[in-house]
Design a protein around this motif. Sequence first.
Motif, PDB file in Angstrom:
ATOM      1  N   GLN A  80       0.820  -1.209   0.000  1.00 28.22           N
ATOM      2  CA  GLN A  80       0.000   0.000   0.000  1.00 28.22           C
ATOM      3  C   GLN A  80       0.856   1.263   0.000  1.00 28.22           C
ATOM      4  N   LEU A  81       2.072   1.158   0.532  1.00 25.12           N
ATOM      5  CA  LEU A  81       2.959   2.323   0.536  1.00 25.12           C
ATOM      6  C   LEU A  81       3.326   2.746  -0.883  1.00 25.12           C
ATOM      7  N   GLU A  82       3.321   1.797  -1.813  1.00 21.94           N
ATOM      8  CA  GLU A  82       3.567   2.143  -3.210  1.00 21.94           C
ATOM      9  C   GLU A  82       2.362   2.874  -3.790  1.00 21.94           C
ATOM     10  N   THR A  83       1.162   2.412  -3.433  1.00 19.64           N
ATOM     11  CA  THR A  83      -0.063   3.067  -3.901  1.00 19.64           C
ATOM     12  C   THR A  83      -0.195   4.464  -3.320  1.00 19.64           C
ATOM     13  N   PHE A  84       0.209   4.621  -2.048  1.00 14.32           N
ATOM     14  CA  PHE A  84      -0.027   5.879  -1.337  1.00 14.32           C
ATOM     15  C   PHE A  84       1.213   6.768  -1.230  1.00 14.32           C
ATOM     16  N   ASN A 137      10.706   4.311   0.311  1.00 10.13           N
ATOM     17  CA  ASN A 137      11.284   5.650   0.272  1.00 10.13           C
ATOM     18  C   ASN A 137      10.254   6.762   0.474  1.00 10.13           C
ATOM     19  N   CYS A 138       9.382   6.567   1.451  1.00  7.87           N
ATOM     20  CA  CYS A 138       8.432   7.629   1.796  1.00  7.87           C
ATOM     21  C   CYS A 138       9.186   8.757   2.506  1.00  7.87           C
ATOM     22  N   VAL A 139       8.533   9.897   2.636  1.00  4.94           N
ATOM     23  CA  VAL A 139       9.185  11.052   3.254  1.00  4.94           C
ATOM     24  C   VAL A 139       9.552  10.733   4.706  1.00  4.94           C
ATOM     25  N   PRO A 140      10.560  11.417   5.251  1.00  2.00           N
ATOM     26  CA  PRO A 140      11.061  11.081   6.598  1.00  2.00           C
ATOM     27  C   PRO A 140      10.008  11.132   7.690  1.00  2.00           C
ATOM     28  N   GLU A 141       8.935  11.898   7.487  1.00  2.00           N
ATOM     29  CA  GLU A 141       7.906  12.034   8.535  1.00  2.00           C
ATOM     30  C   GLU A 141       6.960  10.838   8.607  1.00  2.00           C
ATOM     31  N   THR A 142       7.075   9.882   7.683  1.00  2.00           N
ATOM     32  CA  THR A 142       6.111   8.791   7.587  1.00  2.00           C
ATOM     33  C   THR A 142       6.277   7.775   8.709  1.00  2.00           C
ATOM     34  N   THR A 201     -10.451   2.560  29.133  1.00  2.00           N
ATOM     35  CA  THR A 201      -9.246   2.772  28.333  1.00  2.00           C
ATOM     36  C   THR A 201      -9.429   2.125  26.974  1.00  2.00           C
ATOM     37  N   ALA A 202      -8.993   2.817  25.928  1.00  2.00           N
ATOM     38  CA  ALA A 202      -9.045   2.269  24.578  1.00  2.00           C
ATOM     39  C   ALA A 202      -7.675   2.397  23.923  1.00  2.00           C
ATOM     40  N   VAL A 203      -7.306   1.363  23.156  1.00  2.00           N
ATOM     41  CA  VAL A 203      -6.042   1.350  22.423  1.00  2.00           C
ATOM     42  C   VAL A 203      -6.366   1.092  20.955  1.00  2.00           C
ATOM     43  N   TYR A 204      -6.021   2.045  20.104  1.00  2.00           N
ATOM     44  CA  TYR A 204      -6.297   1.922  18.670  1.00  2.00           C
ATOM     45  C   TYR A 204      -4.969   1.905  17.926  1.00  2.00           C
ATOM     46  N   THR A 205      -4.688   0.817  17.205  1.00  2.00           N
ATOM     47  CA  THR A 205      -3.428   0.682  16.485  1.00  2.00           C
ATOM     48  C   THR A 205      -3.688   0.413  15.012  1.00  2.00           C
ATOM     49  N   ALA A 206      -2.910   1.064  14.150  1.00  2.00           N
ATOM     50  CA  ALA A 206      -3.014   0.848  12.709  1.00  2.00           C
ATOM     51  C   ALA A 206      -1.631   0.849  12.088  1.00  2.00           C
ATOM     52  N   SER A 207      -1.457   0.026  11.039  1.00  2.00           N
ATOM     53  CA  SER A 207      -0.168  -0.089  10.371  1.00  2.00           C
ATOM     54  C   SER A 207      -0.366  -0.306   8.877  1.00  2.00           C
ATOM     55  N   TRP A 208       0.529   0.263   8.068  1.00  3.96           N
ATOM     56  CA  TRP A 208       0.551  -0.084   6.638  1.00  3.96           C
ATOM     57  C   TRP A 208       1.887  -0.713   6.272  1.00  3.96           C
ATOM     58  N   THR A 209       2.468  -1.431   7.246  1.00  3.90           N
ATOM     59  CA  THR A 209       3.713  -2.155   6.999  1.00  3.90           C
ATOM     60  C   THR A 209       3.573  -3.628   7.377  1.00  3.90           C
ATOM     61  N   ALA A 210       2.377  -4.191   7.193  1.00  2.00           N
ATOM     62  CA  ALA A 210       2.147  -5.605   7.467  1.00  2.00           C
ATOM     63  C   ALA A 210       2.789  -6.459   6.366  1.00  2.00           C
ATOM     64  N   PRO A 211       2.998  -7.751   6.611  1.00  2.00           N
ATOM     65  CA  PRO A 211       3.607  -8.625   5.600  1.00  2.00           C
ATOM     66  C   PRO A 211       2.827  -8.639   4.283  1.00  2.00           C
ATOM     67  N   LEU A 212       3.538  -8.908   3.203  1.00  2.65           N
ATOM     68  CA  LEU A 212       2.942  -8.822   1.869  1.00  2.65           C
ATOM     69  C   LEU A 212       2.028 -10.003   1.549  1.00  2.65           C
ATOM     70  N   ARG A 213       2.272 -11.169   2.080  1.00  2.00           N
ATOM     71  CA  ARG A 213       1.502 -12.356   1.707  1.00  2.00           C
ATOM     72  C   ARG A 213       0.788 -12.944   2.924  1.00  2.00           C
ATOM     73  N   SER A 214       0.079 -12.090   3.622  1.00  2.00           N
ATOM     74  CA  SER A 214      -0.599 -12.531   4.843  1.00  2.00           C
ATOM     75  C   SER A 214      -1.972 -13.138   4.563  1.00  2.00           C
ATOM     76  N   GLY A 215      -2.436 -13.064   3.315  1.00  2.00           N
ATOM     77  CA  GLY A 215      -3.706 -13.695   2.969  1.00  2.00           C
ATOM     78  C   GLY A 215      -4.905 -12.784   3.026  1.00  2.00           C
TER      79      GLY A 215
END
Length: 418
Positions: free
Chosen positions: A197-201, A251-256, A277-291
Motif C-alpha cells: 500500500q505504501l507504493e499506492t499511497f 522511500n516515503c518522506v522522513p515524517e512517515t 481505556t481504549a487502544v487503537y493501532t493501525a499499520s501499513w507495513t504488514a507482511p505482503l503475503r498474509s492472505g
Amino acid sequence: MAMANKLNVLMCGTGEYTTGWTGSGASKSDKKVVALTLFDLRRLGKVNKLGMVGVNGSKFPAIRSHLHQNIAQVYKDLDISFDGFPGDTEADPEAYKVAIDKFKPGDAVVIFTPDNTHYVIARYAIERGLHVLVTKPATQLLSHHLDLIRLSREHNVLCFVEHHKRYDPVYSDARVRARTLGEFNFFNAWMSQPKSQLETFRAWAGKDSDISYYLSSHHIDICCWILQDRAIPTRVVASAATGIATSEPYNCVPETEDTITLLVDWQSVTSPKHKGTAVYTASWTAPLRSGVHSAQNWYYMGEKGDINIDQAHRGYDVTVDDTGKAWYNPFYMKYSPSESGHFDGQRGYGYISIEKFVDAAGSVNAGTAQPSDFDARGLPTIANTVLTTAILNAGRISLDEKRAVGITKDGESGWILQ
C-alpha cells in the motif's frame, strides 16, 4: 423513483476506492466500490447523471477502458458513462470547483480524495446546496469538522461520513450487544494493510496524512458509536513505530510513521467512578503475503462481559497453487455476478453505506425527511462522528508535540483540544 427524483451524483476522486484503478494499473484488492455501486444504483433507478472529477484528466482514457473491461463486460445492463472533469488533456487541482458548479442544489457529491482535501471540497459543495458523503476521516482538524456541522445545518443539506464498518452485520450486532454489558472498561483494536500500500499511497503518505487517520478512523468510529451518549474521551497519548516506510524500496518522506497507536482515556457520563481505556493501532507495513488485504480485529470489555471480533477471517479461505491461502470477505463487497449476470453485491456493507446516503438524500429532496432526522438514527452523520475526528486530531498533535492532549466539552455541541 420517478426520473425527476433520481439523484445526480458527482464522484470526487478517481483512485482505487472509486474506480479500482491505480497508477500502476487495476487494483489487486477488493477496494473498488464507489463507481460500481453508483452504476448499479443507476440501473436500479435511484441515480441519474454521474460525474467524476480528479486533478489530472489524462487518467480518464485508462479509467474508462478499465471500467469497460472490468465492469461493463462483467455485469449485464450497467451503464458506465460519466462526465469527466477536467478534460482528458487537462490538469487542474481545483477542477472540483468547476465540476461542482455543473451540478445544482439537491444533487450530491461523494468525496474520496486525499484526507487533507476533504474539508475544502465538502465545504464548497455544502455552500452550494449539495448533499455530501465524505470518506473517513471526515476532516483532519476538529475545527474543520465542527465547521462542516455548522454549514450543513445552515444550508439544510445532508453531510454523511462514509464509515462503512457501521453497516457490517457483525459490527452492528456487536454494537447492540456491547451496550448491554454495563459500563465501559476496555477496547483494543488492530487494523493493518500490507507494505504494498505504501507504493499506492507514496504520493501522500507521511506528507498529507498518516496511517492513523487512514485506518484507525474505522475502529475509533466503531468505539465512539458503541459509547455514544454513554462515555466521552478525555485524553489521548500517541506513539509510533518508524523505519520501514522511509527505507528501500518505499522511500516515503522522513515524517512517515509505519505503525501508530493511540491510547485514549474515556469517562462514563453516568458514573463518575467508571473510567475506561481504549487502544487503537493501525499499520501499513504488514507482511505482503498474509492472505488478507486488511487485517482487522477488536476486543471490547464492559462491566458485565466482553466481545471479541476477527473480521478478517470469517471461516472462508481459498488456497491456490500460485498465490497460496487467502481469506475473502463477501460481506463487504460481492463481486461475482448473479445467476442472471447482473451485479450481485447489494447486500455488502460497502454498497449499503453509499445506498443509504443516496436514499437519505432522495428523501430530503422529496420533502419526506429533514437532514437533522438522520442524527437520531445512529447513522454516521457529520454531527454523530465528531468525536472520531477529535481523537484522531488529538493523536496527531500528541505525536507532533510529544505530549498528552485533552479533549473537553465546549458548550452544547462543541469540543476543544487542550
